[in-house]
Every structure is written in C-alpha cells, then in structure tokens.
Scaffold this active site. Sequence first.
Site, PDB file in Angstrom:
ATOM      1  N   CYS A 261      -0.227   8.024   8.599  1.00  0.00           N
ATOM      2  CA  CYS A 261      -0.716   9.041   7.663  1.00  0.00           C
ATOM      3  C   CYS A 261      -2.211   8.923   7.368  1.00  0.00           C
ATOM      4  CB  CYS A 261       0.083   8.963   6.367  1.00  0.00           C
ATOM      5  SG  CYS A 261       1.844   9.131   6.646  1.00  0.00           S
TER       6      CYS A 261
HETATM    7  C1  UGA Z   1       0.960   7.207   2.502  1.00  0.00           C
HETATM    8  C2  UGA Z   1       0.876   7.646   1.026  1.00  0.00           C
HETATM    9  O1  UGA Z   1       0.881   6.495   0.184  1.00  0.00           O
HETATM   10  C3  UGA Z   1       2.044   8.566   0.671  1.00  0.00           C
HETATM   11  O2  UGA Z   1       1.892   9.030  -0.662  1.00  0.00           O
HETATM   12  C4  UGA Z   1       2.052   9.754   1.636  1.00  0.00           C
HETATM   13  O3  UGA Z   1       3.115  10.629   1.378  1.00  0.00           O
HETATM   14  C5  UGA Z   1       2.190   9.226   3.064  1.00  0.00           C
HETATM   15  O4  UGA Z   1       1.054   8.353   3.344  1.00  0.00           O
HETATM   16  C6  UGA Z   1       2.206  10.411   3.987  1.00  0.00           C
HETATM   17  O5  UGA Z   1       1.180  11.064   4.164  1.00  0.00           O
HETATM   18  O6  UGA Z   1       3.289  10.773   4.478  1.00  0.00           O
HETATM   19  P1  UGA Z   1       2.269   5.257   3.763  1.00  0.00           P
HETATM   20  O7  UGA Z   1       1.303   5.477   4.869  1.00  0.00           O
HETATM   21  O8  UGA Z   1       3.707   5.169   4.074  1.00  0.00           O
HETATM   22  O9  UGA Z   1       2.120   6.414   2.641  1.00  0.00           O
HETATM   23  O10 UGA Z   1       1.938   3.872   3.062  1.00  0.00           O
HETATM   24  P2  UGA Z   1       1.030   3.261   1.915  1.00  0.00           P
HETATM   25  O11 UGA Z   1       1.904   2.434   1.072  1.00  0.00           O
HETATM   26  O12 UGA Z   1       0.181   4.250   1.244  1.00  0.00           O
HETATM   27  O13 UGA Z   1       0.126   2.250   2.758  1.00  0.00           O
HETATM   28  C7  UGA Z   1      -0.764   2.689   3.755  1.00  0.00           C
HETATM   29  C8  UGA Z   1      -1.594   1.544   4.271  1.00  0.00           C
HETATM   30  O14 UGA Z   1      -2.474   1.066   3.247  1.00  0.00           O
HETATM   31  C9  UGA Z   1      -0.778   0.309   4.698  1.00  0.00           C
HETATM   32  O15 UGA Z   1      -1.320  -0.212   5.873  1.00  0.00           O
HETATM   33  C10 UGA Z   1      -0.940  -0.659   3.539  1.00  0.00           C
HETATM   34  O16 UGA Z   1      -0.802  -1.998   3.917  1.00  0.00           O
HETATM   35  C11 UGA Z   1      -2.359  -0.345   3.099  1.00  0.00           C
HETATM   36  N1  UGA Z   1      -2.620  -0.689   1.682  1.00  0.00           N
HETATM   37  C12 UGA Z   1      -1.939  -0.070   0.689  1.00  0.00           C
HETATM   38  C13 UGA Z   1      -3.604  -1.625   1.382  1.00  0.00           C
HETATM   39  O17 UGA Z   1      -4.246  -2.197   2.278  1.00  0.00           O
HETATM   40  N2  UGA Z   1      -3.861  -1.915   0.058  1.00  0.00           N
HETATM   41  C14 UGA Z   1      -3.194  -1.317  -0.954  1.00  0.00           C
HETATM   42  O18 UGA Z   1      -3.486  -1.608  -2.127  1.00  0.00           O
HETATM   43  C15 UGA Z   1      -2.205  -0.382  -0.633  1.00  0.00           C
END
Ligand code: UGA
Length: 419
Positions: A261
Amino acid sequence: MSQLNGKAISVIGLGVVGLTTAVGFRLKGYTVTGIDIDPEKVIKINDGISPIYERALGEALKKTRVKATTDFEQVLKSDISFLCGGTPGSANGAIDLHYVQTPVEQLAQLLKRKGRPHLVVIRSTVVPGTIDEVIAPYFSGLPEVGICANPEFLQMGTALEDFMSPSRIVIGENDRKWGDILVSLYKAFSAPIIRTDFKTAEMIKYASNACLASKISFINEIGNICKKLGIDAYGVAEGMELDGRIGVGHLRAGIGYGGSCFPKDIAALVAKAKEVGYQPNVLQQIVALNNSQPKHMIGLLKKHVPSLKDKVIGILGLTFKPDTDDISESQAIYIVEMLLKEGAKIRAYDPQGMHNFQKLFPNIEYASSAEKVLESDAVLIVTEWDEFGCLDYKGCIVVDGRRVDAARKDARIYEGICW
Ligand code: UGA
C-alpha cells in the site's frame, strides 16, 4: 429502490480487501457471494480456508462460510457489488487499472440485462478522478445503476478487526439516493460516516496513507538524528504522542515501511501530482528517507563486521510487517540485495513469509527456526514478530531495525537503528 432492501452483496476480487469485506458483511448477517477469477482461491474459500495468512480472517472464514465462485454472472443475483480489485503500481508510478477496469466492463455488460437497480461500490484504491473519468462512463446510459466510492482503511494483519470496528466510513457519491443505500448497509457498524464526492473520497484514501507514511519517515529522520546524539527515539515518540494534534501511532522508528500500500500509493500520488503540473517535494522526501533506512542499517552492521565477504548474516523477519505472509516491498528485500552484493551469505527465517521470499531469492539459506539464525556472524532484525521477543540473544551481534527488547537487553553487541 425497494429492490435493494434485501441487500444481497457480491464482492468482486477476493484478495485481502475483498475477502475481508465479504467475511465482514457475512458476519453482520448479509447474504454475500465472493467472485474471483482464480479457481484455486475459490475452492479454498468454499472449503473455509483463507488463501492468505490473516489470523482473525482465517478463523472467521472457518466458522462463517462465504460462498465463492468464478462465475461472474452471479452478480446478477445480488443488489450491491463491491469492487475490490487490486491497483498495482506501474513503472512510472501510475496505477495499473487492469483489475478494476476489466470487472467494471464485465459488470456494465451484465447489468444492461438486469433491469433492476444495482449499486456498484468502488472499494479499490484509485487515484482522484478515476471514478468520474474512467469508471462512471461504463455505466452511462444505465439509469438503474448507481456508483459509490467506499475506500478501505484495513491494515494487513488486523484486516477483519479494522473492518468490524472502522475508524470511519467514507462514502463518495454523485447522487444521494445511492449513498443512502450504503449508509443503511453500514448501519450495522458503529463509526462516523463521511459523505462526499467521488474525487474527495478517492483523495482521502491517498492522503491518509501518505500521512501515515510521512509520520514513519519523519520519526525515522528524528530517530537517525537521535542515534547520533545518544537519544532514544522511542522515548521521544512517547512524549510527542500525548499531543492530540500529533496523534498516536505510526511513530515507531526503525527500518522503514513496506507493503503493497504505502510505496505504491505514494508513487501513484506523486505521478498524479506531476501529471497535473505540481512538484510534490514532501511526498518524494518521504520515499527518499524510507529508501535510505536499509543502507543505514547495513552501515551500522559494518561498524562491527567491516568486511561482509563470506560472513553469515542472519535475517530475522522477511515480511513487510508481522502477522502477514506478505513480502511486498519489504525492506528485507533491499537488505538482502545489498548484503549479497557485498558477498555475504544469508541465513533467513520468517514464521510465515519464507515461501514468498523463496520465489525472489531461491538461493539463500532458509533456517528451520529463529534460534538457528542466531548462530550467524551477526543478526539483523527486520520484522518484529512476537516470537523474536522470546529468543536468547546472549553472545550475538544484533542490529535491530524494529526495537525488540530481548535483543536490546541481552545481545553482546547491540545497535538499534534509531536509538
Ligand atoms: C496501510 C494503512 O495503515 C491502512 O490504513 C490502509 O488501509 C492500507 O495501508 C491500505 O492501503 O490498504 P498496511 O500496509 O497493511 O496498512 O500496514 P501498516 O500497519 O500501516 O504498516 C505499513 C508499514 O509501515 C509496515 O512495513 C510497518 O512495519 C511500517 N511501520 C508502521 C513502521 O515502520 N512504523 C510504524 O510506526 C508503523
């Protein structure tokens, strides 16, 4: 409109978003049919097996069966179709609309002979203007067909929980009567509902993802400075998050974001901005910072293992985040590529992602357990799976991209990437 009161739903495209939408509405008591072109996926779903690793979704699917089919004509038995096809990125960043446009075209053909009202809901992530300019024209001349945008905000790993308890429900509409139907469908959920036009709904999705990614790159930049100053970025984030204007979440500093995403959505927004003559510098810097974190990690590794040639480097975690088997744009990919270039030997382990990683890197060593990875010359923690918090890191050299406390406390040599 009364024909829509029965609210039989069809969900087209059974990836994580589609399957979650199908299971979620089923759990709320609606009649749901899932449609996908992949016969193997359909067989699994009909057997109550989730084709993707999503813990809660898998358990719910076992208990709450969703009927799935490859027969597109089944949409005619429904009143509302949720279109959940993926929108992968292309070389220039713009989204590839193939998995949206193909079913839309099929749907338009079928609905010509339905003769009763039908609501088409676009759940796929599409850049602002797509519904007005690309999707709506397929249904022009079909007054009984309505269109709504309904972007999803599901996180991998907690997709079903996010569906059942949404932070908000965004409905894009060009005619209130169709939006009313979606509002009544979502009455079964408790969340604020935003009603707006198509373009704004589409932009809310991109702006939300870009904002979350910007928080990550921002805290990573602060973290990189903190590292040089001997400050713990996690303590800094704790102090920031209490300010309601900043907000809690997505401030965990580390190796950076991946997934299907954020990288693709920001690239698409950058491409769209340039297409309309705007230079999106902030968005580009979010990406640049994120791309530099794996290099930063290798730099920290080299402080302790200056020559990586023929050294065995252990990698804990290959998926882009825990609780998924998805390795899309995982930072592990870039780390492994860099290590291989330096002549290192890789020993990797991931609880769910190894089968997918193997398709990209068939020739690296895959360990049978996380413990075996600890026998390497040095260990990089790339994904924060819970089980990595229970390992005995004594004697290890660890560079941690995800802040695993057990490693921080016990490793012989420990480098946190932003702390
Ligand atoms: C993301 C959004 O959070 C959702 O709200 C959205 O619906 C989704 O994309 C989408 O477009 O369908 P997702 O990609 O599943 O969801 O996961 P996240 O939990 O947001 O994490 C994304 C990345 O950021 C991961 O690699 C995670 O490790 C990283 N991350 C997340 C960090 O490095 N630090 C953080 O504090 C949070």
